[in-house]
Design an enzyme around this catalytic site. Structure first.
Site, short mmCIF file in Angstrom:
data_model
loop_
_atom_site.label_atom_id
_atom_site.label_comp_id
_atom_site.label_asym_id
_atom_site.label_seq_id
_atom_site.Cartn_x
_atom_site.Cartn_y
_atom_site.Cartn_z
N LYS A 197 0.86 -1.18 0.00
CA LYS A 197 0.00 0.00 0.00
C LYS A 197 0.90 1.23 0.00
O LYS A 197 1.47 1.62 1.02
CB LYS A 197 -0.94 0.04 1.20
CG LYS A 197 -2.10 0.97 0.89
CD LYS A 197 -2.64 1.80 2.03
CE LYS A 197 -1.81 2.86 2.62
NZ LYS A 197 -1.64 4.10 1.82
N GLU B 245 9.94 1.53 10.44
CA GLU B 245 10.95 2.56 10.17
C GLU B 245 10.26 3.90 10.31
O GLU B 245 9.41 4.25 9.49
CB GLU B 245 11.50 2.40 8.74
CG GLU B 245 12.24 1.11 8.50
CD GLU B 245 13.49 0.98 9.35
OE1 GLU B 245 14.04 2.00 9.79
OE2 GLU B 245 13.91 -0.16 9.59
N CYS C 174 13.87 11.21 5.98
CA CYS C 174 13.93 10.89 7.40
C CYS C 174 15.34 11.05 7.96
O CYS C 174 15.53 11.24 9.15
CB CYS C 174 13.45 9.45 7.62
SG CYS C 174 14.34 8.27 6.61
N GLU D 192 9.93 16.46 15.05
CA GLU D 192 10.29 16.29 13.63
C GLU D 192 9.48 17.30 12.79
O GLU D 192 8.25 17.30 12.84
CB GLU D 192 9.97 14.87 13.17
CG GLU D 192 10.45 14.60 11.75
CD GLU D 192 10.03 13.23 11.22
OE1 GLU D 192 8.88 12.81 11.46
OE2 GLU D 192 10.85 12.60 10.53
P1 NAD Z 1 2.42 8.48 7.59
O1 NAD Z 1 2.73 7.72 8.82
O2 NAD Z 1 1.36 9.50 7.64
O3 NAD Z 1 2.01 7.50 6.40
C1 NAD Z 1 2.86 6.47 5.95
C2 NAD Z 1 2.02 5.39 5.29
O4 NAD Z 1 1.19 4.79 6.29
C3 NAD Z 1 1.07 5.88 4.21
O5 NAD Z 1 1.00 4.93 3.19
C4 NAD Z 1 -0.25 5.99 4.94
O6 NAD Z 1 -1.37 5.87 4.09
C5 NAD Z 1 -0.16 4.81 5.88
N1 NAD Z 1 -0.97 4.91 7.11
C6 NAD Z 1 -1.34 6.02 7.77
N2 NAD Z 1 -2.08 5.70 8.85
C7 NAD Z 1 -2.17 4.35 8.87
C8 NAD Z 1 -2.80 3.41 9.73
N3 NAD Z 1 -3.48 3.80 10.81
N4 NAD Z 1 -2.69 2.10 9.45
C9 NAD Z 1 -1.98 1.68 8.38
N5 NAD Z 1 -1.38 2.53 7.51
C10 NAD Z 1 -1.46 3.85 7.76
O7 NAD Z 1 3.82 9.10 7.13
P2 NAD Z 1 4.09 10.07 5.90
O8 NAD Z 1 3.59 11.44 6.27
O9 NAD Z 1 3.64 9.44 4.65
O10 NAD Z 1 5.70 10.07 5.87
C11 NAD Z 1 6.48 10.91 6.63
C12 NAD Z 1 7.05 10.20 7.84
O11 NAD Z 1 7.75 9.03 7.44
C13 NAD Z 1 8.08 11.04 8.58
O12 NAD Z 1 7.85 10.92 9.95
C14 NAD Z 1 9.40 10.40 8.20
O13 NAD Z 1 10.45 10.58 9.12
C15 NAD Z 1 9.02 8.96 8.08
N6 NAD Z 1 9.99 8.24 7.27
C16 NAD Z 1 10.82 7.34 7.87
C17 NAD Z 1 11.78 6.66 7.13
C18 NAD Z 1 12.71 5.65 7.77
O14 NAD Z 1 13.30 4.88 7.04
N7 NAD Z 1 12.85 5.64 9.09
C19 NAD Z 1 11.87 6.89 5.76
C20 NAD Z 1 11.00 7.81 5.17
C21 NAD Z 1 10.06 8.47 5.93
#
Ligand code: NAD
Length: 480
Positions: free
Chosen positions: A173, A248, A282, A384
């Site tokens: 997804k 992650e 990130c 963040e």
């Molecule tokens: P997000 O958590 O809002 O969403 C990430 C994914 O999770 C999306 O596909 C979203 O649709 C899905 N999602 C959201 N709520 C969910 C739920 N309740 N159940 C299942 N899936 C759900 O994050 P974002 O805004 O897309 O990305 C930014 C964040 O990602 C930042 O905090 C960044 O640091 C982190 N990030 C971490 C890494 C790493 O490797 N540690 C890499 C890239 C981004």
């Protein structure tokens, strides 16, 4: 306006919900695509397909699986231009960045795991004349892989490639904000000869499609990259179901610059670490600690370089900073700039939305922003922001900077700049993070463990770590 479809059992389907989400090109502010807003029934359909495909795929020879993954890598490379344009239009990132980093890395992920699985081996433990133990590693079943919007195909492929290489079937997804390259990947996967149902891509909102995927009892492995709060929510559901999880999550990474560093290298790399992908990585070094002896010099030169960065149409050559990913994200980042002012920070450069002319007049652009004068423990320096905003913080001793660097709830990565070898070693050991770079940033070897400590995550991706995660070990003990 084009409409994306889900990819289930090798076929493109409209969502059973018949609902769609509008997707925007953040550089122009225009809606340009409709994305399926899938629900539990779409997930169920994907689970059925994956479950039918699993016996065949998990019994394919390693060589056969590897060849398909490598064929996918080749096809990604052949479609580099098309994929890079899609990635840039979805995210607002400079096209050059998508062409040189995002898409090549997605191909590399498939090639890397297509090769790694051929060399993956498991342990044996001899019992000195009594017997021998050996460990079998079997694919687990159906993996749910959920990815964020900042590096869409790069991070999506970083999960699904090892899951598939290990013999699992996958329901992916991608982020609803940036789904287009995952959709294009569906076409590539079909062309590469992947059997139907092995990789299914279901689009939709996290709270609906994502949640249904996490909750499904037949999805036994969850690999998630995204925000820490989302990770915690996922763990709350998946934990009691005893699912295997790799999370992650977010970061607030320190970039620590000692007075004895190679100044030009530290300065130029810190600009990249601060603002690449509009600061939406990130691993970005958003808290820049500078030793007091060089603080003023570093500040003057860092601010001058930041001010000179070209903000522009992501499609133009020479654009260093494209748009932020969405209007709501831009507002969130601007809100943090206001918070920094309220907390007493000095905006040294930037801080405002940018209004470009022409095609991008309605786009969501922002000036790269440098702030100083804030205590290390204020909200701006603890939370963040995930945008083009960094703070400069002076320090005098190693002990002092370590305390400040480790003070946040996150523990993803850190960079240290020094020519003193023992200091580099001591700092690397004392920093509470999953990844330390010395005199560099984001230099990646795909064999190394990737991930964070504290609220930055659970588990590690990359190399053998990923292949171990996506397999179930079984110890067999034979008595002599
Ligand atoms: P997000 O958590 O809002 O969403 C990430 C994914 O999770 C999306 O596909 C979203 O649709 C899905 N999602 C959201 N709520 C969910 C739920 N309740 N159940 C299942 N899936 C759900 O994050 P974002 O805004 O897309 O990305 C930014 C964040 O990602 C930042 O905090 C960044 O640091 C982190 N990030 C971490 C890494 C790493 O490797 N540690 C890499 C890239 C981004």
């Amino acid at each position: 306006m084009s409409k994306l479809k889900n990819f289930i059992n090798g076929t493109f389907y409209e969502p059973l919900t018949k609902e769609y989400i509008k997707s925007y090109n953040p550089a122009t502010g225009d809606p340009y695509m409709e994305v399926p807003s899938s629900g539990p029934d779409d997930i169920e359909m994907a689970v059925r397909a994956a479950s039918r495909a699993f016996p065949t795929w998990s019994n394919f020879s390693i060589e056969k699986r590897a060849r398909i993954l490598i064929r996918i890598a080749d096809l990604i490379e052949q479609n580099l231009e098309k994929l890079a344009i899609a990635e840039s239009e979805d995210t607002g990132k400079p096209l050059d960045l998508a062409k040189t980093v995002d898409i090549p890395r997605a191909a590399q992920n498939f090639r890397f795991f297509g090769t790694a699985i051929r060399h993956f081996s498991s342990e044996s433990h001899s019992m000195e004349g009594e017997g021998i133990n050996f460990t079998l590693r079997k694919p687990i079943g159906i993996a749910g892989c959920i990815s964020p919007w900042n590096l869409p195909l790069y991070l999506f492929s970083w999960k699904i490639a090892p899951a598939l290489a290990a013999g699992n079937c996958v329901i992916g997804k991608p982020s609803e904000v940036t789904p287009r390259t995952a959709y294009l990947l569906s076409e590539i996967v079909k062309e590469a000869g992947m059997p139907n149902g092995v990789l299914n891509i279901v689009h939709g909102l996290g709270q609906k499609a994502g949640k249904a995927l996490i909750e499904h009892p037949e999805v036994k492995i969850i690999s998630f990259t995204g925000g820490s709060q989302t990770g915690i929510e996922i763990a709350r559901i998946a934990g009691p179901m005893l699912k295997k999880m790799s999370l992650e999550l977010g970061g607030k990474n320190p970039n620590i610059i000692f007075a004895d560093c190679d100044f030009d290298k530290a300065l130029n790399t810190s600009i990249k670490a601060a603002f690449r992908n509009q600061g939406q990585i990130c691993l970005c070094g958003s808290r820049i600690f500078v030793q007091d002896k060089i603080y003023e010099k570093f500040k003057t030169e860092f601010v001058a370089k930041t001010y000179m960065m070209k903000i522009g149409d992501p499609m133009d050559k020479g654009t260093a900073m494209g748009s932020l990913v969405s209007e709501s994200h831009l507002n969130k980042v601007l809100h943090y700039v206001n918070l920094a002012k309220e907390e007493g920070g000095n905006i040294l450069t930037g801080g405002k939305q940018v209004h470009l002319k022409g095609r991008c007049a309605k786009g969501w652009f922002m000036e790269p922003t440098v702030i100083d004068g804030l205590p290390y423990n204020c909200r701006t320096n603890q939370e963040e922001i995930f945008g083009p905003v960094v703070t400069l913080i002076p320090f005098s001793t190693e002990q002092e900077v370590l305390e400040m660097a480790n003070s946040v709830e996150y523990g993803l990565s850190a960079s240290i700049w020094t020519q003193n070898l023992s200091r580099a070693h001591q700092m690397a050991e004392a920093l509470n993070v999953g990844i330390v770079w010395v005199n560099t940033w984001m230099l990646r070897d795909l064999r190394t463990p990737f991930g964070g400590s504290k609220n930055s995550g659970l588990g590690r991706e990359g190399g053998w770590e990923a292949l171990r995660f996506f397999t179930e070990p079984k110890n067999v003990c034979i008595s002599y």
